[in-house]
Design an enzyme around this catalytic site. Structure first.
Site, short mmCIF file in Angstrom:
data_model
loop_
_atom_site.label_atom_id
_atom_site.label_comp_id
_atom_site.label_asym_id
_atom_site.label_seq_id
_atom_site.Cartn_x
_atom_site.Cartn_y
_atom_site.Cartn_z
N GLN A 1 0.78 -1.23 0.06
CA GLN A 1 -0.04 0.04 0.10
C GLN A 1 0.76 1.32 -0.16
OE1 GLN A 1 -3.72 1.24 2.69
NE2 GLN A 1 -2.10 0.33 3.67
N ALA B 1 7.37 -5.52 4.38
CA ALA B 1 7.16 -5.65 5.81
C ALA B 1 6.38 -6.84 6.15
CB ALA B 1 6.83 -4.41 7.00
N TYR B 2 6.48 -7.68 7.03
CA TYR B 2 5.35 -8.53 7.34
C TYR B 2 4.33 -7.94 8.19
CZ TYR B 2 3.31 -12.94 9.03
OH TYR B 2 2.35 -13.97 9.56
N THR B 3 3.12 -7.56 7.70
CA THR B 3 2.21 -6.71 8.26
C THR B 3 1.03 -7.32 8.98
OG1 THR B 3 1.30 -6.47 6.25
CG2 THR B 3 2.85 -4.68 6.92
N THR C 1 6.09 1.92 13.28
CA THR C 1 4.69 1.57 13.56
C THR C 1 4.34 2.12 14.94
OG1 THR C 1 2.89 0.03 14.05
CG2 THR C 1 4.98 -0.95 13.93
N ASP C 2 3.20 2.72 15.25
CA ASP C 2 2.76 2.85 16.64
C ASP C 2 2.74 1.72 17.50
OD1 ASP C 2 0.61 1.90 14.83
OD2 ASP C 2 -0.98 2.76 16.41
N TYR D 1 4.07 -8.77 16.00
CA TYR D 1 4.54 -7.68 15.48
C TYR D 1 5.00 -6.34 15.57
CZ TYR D 1 3.25 -4.06 11.96
OH TYR D 1 3.32 -3.01 11.20
N LYS E 1 8.82 -5.19 14.55
CA LYS E 1 9.10 -3.75 14.10
C LYS E 1 10.11 -3.15 14.81
CE LYS E 1 7.46 -2.19 10.80
NZ LYS E 1 7.84 -1.98 9.39
N TRP F 1 -1.97 3.61 11.46
CA TRP F 1 -3.58 3.46 10.91
C TRP F 1 -3.59 3.98 9.58
CZ3 TRP F 1 -7.81 4.31 15.12
CH2 TRP F 1 -7.73 3.67 16.00
N1 LIG Z 1 -0.92 -0.49 7.39
C1 LIG Z 1 -0.78 0.18 8.52
O1 LIG Z 1 -1.82 0.45 8.97
C2 LIG Z 1 0.56 0.41 9.09
C3 LIG Z 1 0.79 1.23 10.41
C4 LIG Z 1 2.03 1.52 10.91
C5 LIG Z 1 2.83 1.10 10.24
N2 LIG Z 1 2.96 0.27 8.94
C6 LIG Z 1 4.21 0.11 8.33
O2 LIG Z 1 4.37 0.79 7.07
C7 LIG Z 1 4.82 -0.19 6.02
C8 LIG Z 1 4.13 -0.36 4.87
O3 LIG Z 1 2.72 -1.02 5.22
P1 LIG Z 1 1.70 -1.13 4.20
O4 LIG Z 1 0.29 -0.98 4.80
O5 LIG Z 1 2.21 -0.66 2.79
O6 LIG Z 1 1.97 -2.71 4.12
P2 LIG Z 1 1.62 -4.00 2.94
O7 LIG Z 1 0.42 -3.24 2.16
O8 LIG Z 1 1.23 -5.12 3.76
O9 LIG Z 1 2.93 -4.05 2.23
C9 LIG Z 1 4.04 -4.86 2.71
C10 LIG Z 1 4.66 -5.43 1.44
O10 LIG Z 1 5.72 -6.01 1.88
C11 LIG Z 1 6.06 -7.06 1.26
N3 LIG Z 1 6.73 -8.18 1.82
C12 LIG Z 1 6.49 -9.05 2.65
N4 LIG Z 1 7.43 -9.87 2.96
C13 LIG Z 1 8.20 -9.61 2.11
C14 LIG Z 1 9.68 -10.03 1.79
N5 LIG Z 1 10.24 -11.07 2.44
N6 LIG Z 1 10.45 -9.59 0.82
C15 LIG Z 1 10.12 -8.55 0.07
N7 LIG Z 1 8.81 -7.88 0.38
C16 LIG Z 1 8.03 -8.64 1.26
C17 LIG Z 1 4.49 -7.71 0.82
O11 LIG Z 1 4.68 -8.61 -0.53
P3 LIG Z 1 3.36 -9.38 -1.01
O12 LIG Z 1 2.63 -8.23 -1.49
O13 LIG Z 1 4.33 -10.37 -1.83
O14 LIG Z 1 2.78 -10.09 0.26
C18 LIG Z 1 3.91 -6.51 0.70
O15 LIG Z 1 3.71 -6.05 -0.58
C19 LIG Z 1 5.48 -1.29 6.83
O16 LIG Z 1 6.61 -1.34 7.64
C20 LIG Z 1 4.52 -1.41 8.22
O17 LIG Z 1 4.86 -1.90 9.23
C21 LIG Z 1 1.70 0.07 8.61
#
Ligand SMILES: NC(=O)c1ccc[n+]([C@@H]2O[C@H](COP(=O)([O-])OP(=O)(O)OC[C@H]3O[C@@H](n4cnc5c(N)ncnc54)[C@H](OP(=O)(O)O)[C@@H]3O)[C@@H](O)[C@H]2O)c1
Length: 285
Positions: free
Chosen positions: A9, A57-59, A98-99, A122, A126, A147
């Protein structure tokens, strides 16, 4: 610039924002598995980026409880591999955190100097990723956010709007508080920060705070949905992983560096919904 986790995302939003001014290479998990040290080495050496945005990330917060090894491998070990090569190449390294590194017991907004104390796997993975980033690359930015919602992926707001097309009533948790954040605003904050050399930890989130219930209710209201939203407590909907109760983030450090204005979460939500509208009007390819 190189972006990891290219299908994610945030990564997709980052790519769109950065490629208007920079040469951007975004690699998805099939092109670059961050847990594969040899592949990380080969890809990073061949692209030789000036900036690495590590958005992979593993999310999956609940799944991480039964799958801790994978969560730690991706979020901590993978981060170390990328950061180490980033250091060797002289690149700037941006790690998104992350928070959920906080336990949620603070009564006010979390700032960068507050002590992390995750309460789920998680969050720990992180947090360890943060430590790996800061220890392995001297040009690291650690940006904690919360979020997220954006047009390129599944997120809470979208799930609520989908549910509202099928259900007349939704019960949503009202005792978890945070700062909802539009990925577009986050991408702009990252783009600002990476042009500086002020390395270290930063928080970025929309201004203000709310519960999941308040976020859902606002989204339904803005979409003129007739579905009713009812507040409930976390213990009525137990999840596998514990969630911190109160994790609004203060972005004051970034603001003091000159970034802004940062929108209130309600404005950010409105902007996101308008983008969704526009995207839905585009012809499907
Ligand atoms: N979403 C939230 O609300 C939130 C809140 C706070 C912080 N964050 C942080 O923000 C960052 C981005 O989050 P996001 O929402 O964009 O997450 P996301 O949509 O789940 O995207 C994470 C991506 O990481 C990839 N991934 C997983 N394992 C991998 C590996 N071994 N090697 C390479 N790529 C890998 C996934 O690939 P696949 O598509 O192949 O699974 C996915 O495309 C993350 O660091 C997350 O911890 C997110």
């Amino acid at each position: 610039m190189l972006i990891t986790g290219g299908n994610g995302q945030l990564a997709r939003e980052m790519t769109e924002v950065l490629q208007t001014e920079h040469l951007v290479r975004s690699l998805d998990s099939s092109q670059l598995d961050v847990t594969n040290k040899g592949q990380v080495w080969n890809e990073l050496i061949s692209w030789n980026p000036e900036v690495i945005i590590h958005a992979a990330a593993y999310t999956q917060v609940d799944l991480a409880e039964s799958n801790p090894q994978q969560a730690f491998e991706v979020n901590a070990l993978g981060t170390r591999y990328i950061a180490e090569i980033g250091e060797m190449l002289g690149a700037k390294f941006v790690y998104i955190s992350t928070d959920y590194v906080f336990d949620g017991s603070k009564a006010s907004y979390y700032e960068e100097h507050d002590s992390p104390l995750p309460i789920n796997t998680y969050g720990w993975s992180k947090r360890l990723g943060e430590v790996e980033a800061l220890q392995s690359c001297s040009r690291s930015f650690v940006i904690r956010t919360s979020w997220l919602f954006g047009i390129h992926g599944r997120n809470f707001v979208q799930k609520i709007l989908d549910l509202a097309t099928r259900q007349r009533e939704l019960s949503i948790v009202h005792d978890q508080i945070g700062s909802p954040t539009h990925t577009l605003d986050l991408a702009r904050a990252i783009a600002f920060l990476m042009h500086t050399e002020r390395y270290g930890i930063y928080h970025f989130a929309s201004l203000g705070h709310c519960s999941w219930y308040e976020l859902a209710e606002k989204a339904l209201h803005l979409k003129k949905s007739t579905t009713t939203c009812l507040p409930c407590m976390s213990n009525e909907y137990p999840t596998v992983a514990a969630r911190p109760k109160n994790t609004p983030l203060s972005s004051i450090k970034l603001q003091q560096l000159g970034f802004g204005p940062i929108p209130h979460w309600e404005i950010a939500l409105q902007a996101y919904l308008e983008r969704m509208e526009q995207a839905s009007r585009l012809p499907q390819t």
